[in-house]
Every structure is written in C-alpha cells, then in structure tokens.
Design an enzyme around this catalytic site. Structure first.
Site, mmCIF file in Angstrom:
data_model
loop_
_atom_site.group_PDB
_atom_site.id
_atom_site.type_symbol
_atom_site.label_atom_id
_atom_site.label_comp_id
_atom_site.label_asym_id
_atom_site.label_seq_id
_atom_site.Cartn_x
_atom_site.Cartn_y
_atom_site.Cartn_z
ATOM 1 N N ASN A 1 -3.091 3.918 2.327
ATOM 2 C CA ASN A 1 -3.802 5.323 2.884
ATOM 3 C C ASN A 1 -3.138 6.350 1.845
ATOM 4 O OD1 ASN A 1 -1.050 4.999 4.464
ATOM 5 N ND2 ASN A 1 -1.564 7.017 4.557
ATOM 6 N N SER A 2 -2.408 5.879 0.686
ATOM 7 C CA SER A 2 -1.446 7.158 -0.082
ATOM 8 C C SER A 2 -1.190 6.685 -1.203
ATOM 9 C CB SER A 2 -0.338 7.634 0.937
ATOM 10 O OG SER A 2 0.351 8.592 0.203
ATOM 11 N N SER B 1 11.299 -0.882 -7.588
ATOM 12 C CA SER B 1 11.545 0.425 -8.360
ATOM 13 C C SER B 1 12.692 0.346 -9.412
ATOM 14 C CB SER B 1 12.011 1.646 -7.483
ATOM 15 O OG SER B 1 12.616 2.630 -7.851
ATOM 16 N N TYR C 1 17.923 2.686 -0.526
ATOM 17 C CA TYR C 1 16.761 2.526 -0.986
ATOM 18 C C TYR C 1 16.840 1.744 -2.160
ATOM 19 C CZ TYR C 1 12.462 3.713 -3.548
ATOM 20 O OH TYR C 1 11.207 3.705 -4.448
ATOM 21 N N GLY D 1 -0.716 2.975 -3.463
ATOM 22 C CA GLY D 1 -1.631 1.864 -3.140
ATOM 23 C C GLY D 1 -2.865 2.050 -2.767
HETATM 24 N N1 LIG Z 1 6.357 7.687 -6.628
HETATM 25 C C1 LIG Z 1 7.378 6.947 -7.280
HETATM 26 O O1 LIG Z 1 7.908 7.732 -8.174
HETATM 27 C C2 LIG Z 1 7.732 5.777 -7.065
HETATM 28 C C3 LIG Z 1 8.934 5.174 -8.209
HETATM 29 C C4 LIG Z 1 9.202 3.928 -7.689
HETATM 30 C C5 LIG Z 1 8.897 3.275 -6.887
HETATM 31 N N2 LIG Z 1 7.884 3.503 -6.025
HETATM 32 C C6 LIG Z 1 7.250 2.842 -4.813
HETATM 33 O O2 LIG Z 1 5.919 2.652 -4.683
HETATM 34 C C7 LIG Z 1 5.497 2.292 -3.276
HETATM 35 C C8 LIG Z 1 4.445 3.352 -2.941
HETATM 36 O O3 LIG Z 1 4.805 4.826 -2.897
HETATM 37 P P1 LIG Z 1 4.201 5.730 -3.113
HETATM 38 O O4 LIG Z 1 4.818 6.386 -4.303
HETATM 39 O O5 LIG Z 1 2.813 5.474 -3.538
HETATM 40 O O6 LIG Z 1 4.432 6.903 -1.873
HETATM 41 P P2 LIG Z 1 3.522 7.184 -0.811
HETATM 42 O O7 LIG Z 1 2.147 7.986 -1.204
HETATM 43 O O8 LIG Z 1 4.425 7.918 0.220
HETATM 44 O O9 LIG Z 1 2.917 5.961 -0.112
HETATM 45 C C9 LIG Z 1 3.858 5.082 0.657
HETATM 46 C C10 LIG Z 1 2.850 4.334 1.438
HETATM 47 O O10 LIG Z 1 3.843 3.353 2.472
HETATM 48 C C11 LIG Z 1 3.560 3.654 3.875
HETATM 49 N N3 LIG Z 1 4.532 3.182 4.701
HETATM 50 C C12 LIG Z 1 5.690 4.226 4.921
HETATM 51 N N4 LIG Z 1 6.316 3.641 6.046
HETATM 52 C C13 LIG Z 1 5.479 2.763 6.610
HETATM 53 C C14 LIG Z 1 5.564 1.956 7.765
HETATM 54 N N5 LIG Z 1 6.597 2.143 8.757
HETATM 55 N N6 LIG Z 1 4.488 1.191 8.089
HETATM 56 C C15 LIG Z 1 3.370 1.047 7.208
HETATM 57 N N7 LIG Z 1 3.269 1.856 6.021
HETATM 58 C C16 LIG Z 1 4.165 2.668 6.020
HETATM 59 C C17 LIG Z 1 2.805 5.215 3.817
HETATM 60 O O11 LIG Z 1 2.175 5.419 4.975
HETATM 61 P P3 LIG Z 1 2.213 7.026 5.520
HETATM 62 O O12 LIG Z 1 1.329 7.770 4.960
HETATM 63 O O13 LIG Z 1 1.635 6.679 7.001
HETATM 64 O O14 LIG Z 1 3.424 7.424 5.749
HETATM 65 C C18 LIG Z 1 2.142 5.258 2.427
HETATM 66 O O15 LIG Z 1 0.907 4.634 2.871
HETATM 67 C C19 LIG Z 1 6.718 2.383 -2.591
HETATM 68 O O16 LIG Z 1 7.151 1.146 -2.304
HETATM 69 C C20 LIG Z 1 7.641 3.386 -3.471
HETATM 70 O O17 LIG Z 1 9.063 2.860 -3.032
HETATM 71 C C21 LIG Z 1 7.371 5.033 -5.954
#
Ligand SMILES: NC(=O)c1ccc[n+]([C@@H]2O[C@H](COP(=O)([O-])OP(=O)(O)OC[C@H]3O[C@@H](n4cnc5c(N)ncnc54)[C@H](OP(=O)(O)O)[C@@H]3O)[C@@H](O)[C@H]2O)c1
Length: 282
Positions: A6-7, A135, A160, A10
C-alpha cells in the site's frame, strides 16, 4: 504477491509489474489504505480492475499470516512471484501478540512462515521466483541466538539489522533447499529511498530521516531492483544471491555462514509453529 504494497517500494513494484501484465495480490494490513492503493495501482498501470486483488493481513500476527496463506491457497492459484517486502523499524521494543519482538516478526519471521506455507503454489508455478527485500543494514547485523527477541539488549538499528541479516540467511538456506525445483530466491537492498519507512522510529533517527529525505531516491527508483529480480530474464537462473542496483553484491560476512543459516532455519520453524506436515507440503 507483494507484502506491504500500500506504500513506498511495494506499491511502486505493484504498478510496474501490473503494467508488464502480471496479476497482483497486494498484501496490506489496513483495508482502507489497501483499497486506496489497489485503485491507484489499477489506474496508474492502466490495467483492468480485476488484475489487482487486495488481501488483508497483519504481519505482526502469525495467525493472520496463516489465514492469508489459507485465503490464497483456497483460490487454487499458482504463484509465480512472491515479494516479501513489508518492513519497519521501531524506536521501542514492542511485543506482538505472539510474544515476539515486532521488527523480528514483521520483517523476517512472518515472511519465513508465509513463504513456507505458499511453497506448494510457488513450486507449481515454476519457473517462479521469491524475492526478499532486505537492506544494506544486513551488513551491520548479527544473529544473537542467545537474545533473538532482544530482551536483554534492544536497539532500533540493532533489531532492524538483525532482521535484515535474517532475511539474507533465509534466502541462502532456502535457495539450497529449492535446488532443482525451478524456483529461485534472491534478496536485495533497494537503496536509500524516500518512503514512509522510519516513521515509527524516534529521536535522532527520525529527525535524520526527515532531513535526508529530499536527497533520497524516489520510491519508483527504489523499486527497480525488486522489479528486475521479479521479471528480468537476466536473472532467470540466479538464486541465493544478494543484489543492489540490479547487480549482485556481497552481503554481510555472517550471511555466508551455512551453520548460522541452518540454525536460524530450525529456530524459525519452531517459532513460526510450522509442523512437519506443513514443511514437507512445501
Ligand atoms: N526506504 C528505504 O530507504 C529502505 C532501505 C532499505 C530497505 N528498505 C526496505 O524496503 C521495504 C519497503 O519499505 P519502504 O521503504 O517502501 O517503506 P514503507 O513505505 O513504510 O512501506 C512498508 C510497508 O510495510 C507495511 N507493513 C509494516 N508493518 C506491517 C505489518 N505489521 N503487517 C503488514 N504490513 C506491514 C506497511 O504498511 P502500513 O502502511 O500499513 O504501515 C507498508 O505497506 C522494507 O522491508 C524496508 O525495510 C527500505
């Protein structure tokens, strides 16, 4: 199937893969946010409404993950690509209703369980792919078997990093177990990406993320390696590897330790409550 779609990364991966002709199962925890994202994915990718299906699951609950797997399997659908993407970092140690540390359960253990429960459908779809969104933080991680739930020593980045290292170890162990099945499994670092990630963290980290966000990559850019691993013929036969910027990279030294990977697998089976029958069904 993409968890956490949703965000951020993803959702962008869902838009890109739907645009390439895939039917998408979007796993989200909040029905309203999930439906809004599903509609956005349909509109932006220009596909018909039935090409994106919303599935509700809270990855902080192993029961919810089991229900998700049952719901999907009841559709008698093959699964060509599973993207274990949902993730978070928390400022405080919060236990799930399973009594586990939330970061460990959401980022790693629930994906371990989901993948195992869906393996039959994934193998039936072979050639098929599993992608674990880890990550670069995996390189600072350590699997502390004496304190896996961080009772004695909690830290946001410590927890983390452990969860992200666990995803890479899981990737390597699963790749070995899937040899000869036509199913590949790889992990990745998406880059430093401006998303909702980090909004649950506190203090200096939260302030740092806010200050740095104008200089971070867009969510669309951040989804590129995920989309590449899900769809490119370049990586058709590549398995057990860790990627960044669409290239194979080295992950943490500990992530190559086969004994650690096997021990983590066995501990995870117990924590996830996987029975012998469910394991072999995969
Ligand atoms: N952004 C970065 O710089 C970065 C760097 C390295 C790795 N990552 C990894 O990339 C992946 C995606 O993250 P993103 O950056 O796109 O962040 P994001 O926008 O916060 O997306 C995270 C997603 O995970 C969902 N989520 C969290 N807790 C959950 C739960 N209990 N049950 C089901 N869904 C849940 C969130 O849902 P809600 O919206 O409902 O909370 C959201 O859809 C993550 O695994 C993150 O660790 C990101």
């Amino acid at each position: 199937m993409i968890t956490g779609s949703n965000s951020g990364i993803g959702k962008e991966a869902a838009v890109a893969l739907a645009g390439m002709g895939a039917s998408i199962f979007m796993v989200c925890r909040d029905p309203a946010k999930g439906e809004a994202a599903r509609k956005e994915v349909v509109t932006r990718s220009g596909v018909s409404d039935d090409r994106a299906t919303l599935m509700i699951a809270d990855l902080a609950s192993l029961d919810s993950v089991r229900q998700l797997a049952r719901d999907f399997l009841s559709k008698n659908q093959k699964l060509h690509v599973l993207i274990n993407n949902a993730g978070l970092i928390l400022g405080d140690r919060v236990l799930t209703k399973d009594g586990l540390e939330t970061t460990f359960e959401v980022n790693y253990l629930s994906h371990f369980l989901l993948t195992n429960l869906l393996l039959g459908a994934i193998k039936a779809a072979a050639p098929s792919r599993i992608i674990n969104v880890s990550s670069e933080a995996n390189s600072r991680g350590h699997i502390d078997f004496e304190d896996l739930q961080e009772e004695k020593n909690f830290g946001a980045t410590r927890s983390y990093s452990q969860s992200k290292l666990a995803q890479v170890l899981f990737t390597r162990e699963l790749a070995k177990r899937l040899e000869g099945t036509g199913v590949t499994v790889n992990s990745l670092h998406p880059g430093v990406v401006a998303t909702n990630w980090g909004r649950h963290s506190v203090g200096a980290m939260s302030a740092g993320i806010r200050l740095a966000s104008p200089f971070m990559a867009s969510a669309k850019k951040g989804a590129e390696t995920t989309v590449y691993l899900a769809s490119s013929s370049d990586v058709e036969r590549v398995t057990g590897q860790y990627f960044a910027k669409k290239r194979e990279e080295k992950s943490a030294k500990e992530s190559y330790d086969e004994a650690v990977a096997l021990k983590l697998w066995n501990v995870s089976l117990v924590l996830a409550g996987l029975s012998d029958e469910q394991r072999t069904a995969g």
